[in-house]
Scaffold this active site. Structure first.
Site, PDB file in Angstrom:
ATOM      1  N   GLY A  93       0.840  -1.188   0.000  1.00 33.36           N
ATOM      2  CA  GLY A  93       0.000   0.000   0.000  1.00 33.36           C
ATOM      3  C   GLY A  93       0.874   1.237   0.000  1.00 33.36           C
ATOM      4  O   GLY A  93       2.100   1.151  -0.172  1.00 33.36           O
ATOM      5  N   ASP A 134     -14.104   0.013   9.068  1.00 33.43           N
ATOM      6  CA  ASP A 134     -13.750  -0.342   7.683  1.00 33.43           C
ATOM      7  C   ASP A 134     -14.057  -1.813   7.408  1.00 33.43           C
ATOM      8  O   ASP A 134     -13.220  -2.533   6.843  1.00 33.43           O
ATOM      9  CB  ASP A 134     -12.285  -0.030   7.375  1.00 33.43           C
ATOM     10  CG  ASP A 134     -12.032   0.039   5.856  1.00 33.43           C
ATOM     11  OD1 ASP A 134     -13.022   0.187   5.084  1.00 33.43           O
ATOM     12  OD2 ASP A 134     -10.861  -0.058   5.437  1.00 33.43           O
ATOM     13  N   TYR A 177       1.789   3.233   2.448  1.00 31.53           N
ATOM     14  CA  TYR A 177       2.736   3.362   3.564  1.00 31.53           C
ATOM     15  C   TYR A 177       3.193   2.038   4.141  1.00 31.53           C
ATOM     16  O   TYR A 177       3.927   2.017   5.118  1.00 31.53           O
ATOM     17  CB  TYR A 177       2.104   4.200   4.682  1.00 31.53           C
ATOM     18  CG  TYR A 177       1.785   5.607   4.250  1.00 31.53           C
ATOM     19  CD1 TYR A 177       2.794   6.481   3.863  1.00 31.53           C
ATOM     20  CD2 TYR A 177       0.463   6.060   4.206  1.00 31.53           C
ATOM     21  CE1 TYR A 177       2.500   7.776   3.450  1.00 31.53           C
ATOM     22  CE2 TYR A 177       0.164   7.348   3.808  1.00 31.53           C
ATOM     23  CZ  TYR A 177       1.188   8.198   3.424  1.00 31.53           C
ATOM     24  OH  TYR A 177       0.897   9.478   3.022  1.00 31.53           O
TER      25      TYR A 177
END
Length: 308
Positions: free
Chosen positions: A14, A127, A16
């Site tokens: 991703g 999420d 980071y």
């Protein structure tokens, strides 16, 4: 790199973080190493990394991913997690796998048990979606990715509404609510339940505005009558009024669903968050006690490990 672990290969990346498959050298156990780059943030470490470590350290449950260890190197914070080779999205998309009503019931039960543990520890996940519901080699579903999680705020505390992946975002978030509850997680689970039954996303909005349209067309328009106070939310404006779907319409959308499966889905996707089921009510639903019984995780493992 800690001398306790080896890195075998990169399995995800991703902005980071990079995720590697590795081994715990002492035991030979497969693990995942989530390497978070600490140099890319002007204030040091990304808040989501701190949250993920904090909440996973606080929780231990068979339906929540296990944080095995944390160690730092000069440029990275490394989260050592149990390795979970698949996720619900992969399974739902693999048309070679036959999904039975008993399989869906098992995944729903495990999702709600894991989420119940989060909520009783005053943690909002924020999420939930099929590819954050990981599947272990032994068939257990485990909630993962706590990067957007946070402690339940006090009633006067402002929260960001820009959470939860769009297709699973509750209407109060779509309308910009700054105060919300565990009901945002329950909405996401209700939409995931629908997706399991359909094997295709239930409310796939193209952008945030379209997401509101898709949601109200499918589930009816929120008004002061069915959701007192909705018109005070910052993003609420004059919406086209669509009726709530009739029971027959829902039966047509979900032809294989039992009446109690429809009841449970409806109870988790009530427009007014104050009327939505919490995890306790959902787990006590008749859906979980009626036939068929939930598939045993070991049987689920045999089914999902056969995928090509």
């Amino acid at each position: 790199m800690s001398e306790r672990y080896s890195k075998e290969k990169k399995v995800g990346e991703g902005t980071y973080a990079v995720v590697y498959l590795g081994k715990q050298l002492e035991t030979g156990r497969n693990i995942a190493i989530k390497e978070i780059k600490t140099g890319g943030f002007k204030d040091g470490l990304d808040m989501s990394a701190i949250r993920e470590v904090k909440y996973l350290q606080e929780m231990s449950h068979e339906n929540i991913i296990e944080l095995v260890d944390v160690f730092s190197t000069k440029d990275n914070l490394n989260l050592v997690l149990e390795f979970l080779p698949s996720d619900l999205e992969v399974i739902l998309n693999n048309k070679k796998i036959t999904i039975l009503p008993s399989d869906i019931k098992s995944w729903m039960l495990m999702t709600l048990r894991g989420l119940h543990h989060c909520h009783r520890n005053s943690i909002l996940h924020r999420d939930l979606k099929p590819n954050n519901l990981l599947i272990s080699p032994t068939g257990y579903l485990k909630i993962a990715d706590f990067g957007l999680a946070r402690s339940l705020g006090t009633p006067n505390e402002n929260l960001t509404s820009n959470v939860v992946t769009r297709w699973y975002r509750a209407p109060e978030l779509l309308f910009g609510a700054r105060h919300y509850t565990v009901a945002v997680d329950m909405w996401a689970v209700g939409i995931i339940f629908a997706e399991m039954m359909l094997r295709t996303p239930y409310l796939p909005g193209k952008d945030d505005l379209d997401q509101i349209t898709v949601t109200i067309q499918a589930l009816g328009t929120p008004t002061e009558d069915n959701w007192p106070g909705v018109s005070t939310l910052p993003g609420y404006n004059n919406l086209t009024v669509f009726p709530k779907p009739s029971r027959n319409e829902l039966r047509n959308r979900f032809p294989a669903a039992t009446e109690s499966a429809l009841d449970l889905m409806n109870s988790m996707t009530v427009l007014d968050p104050s009327k939505r089921f919490d995890t306790t009510k959902a787990l006590l639903s008749k859906y979980f006690t009626e036939s068929p019984s939930p598939t045993d995780p070991q049987e689920l493992a045999e089914k999902t490990n056969k995928r090509d």
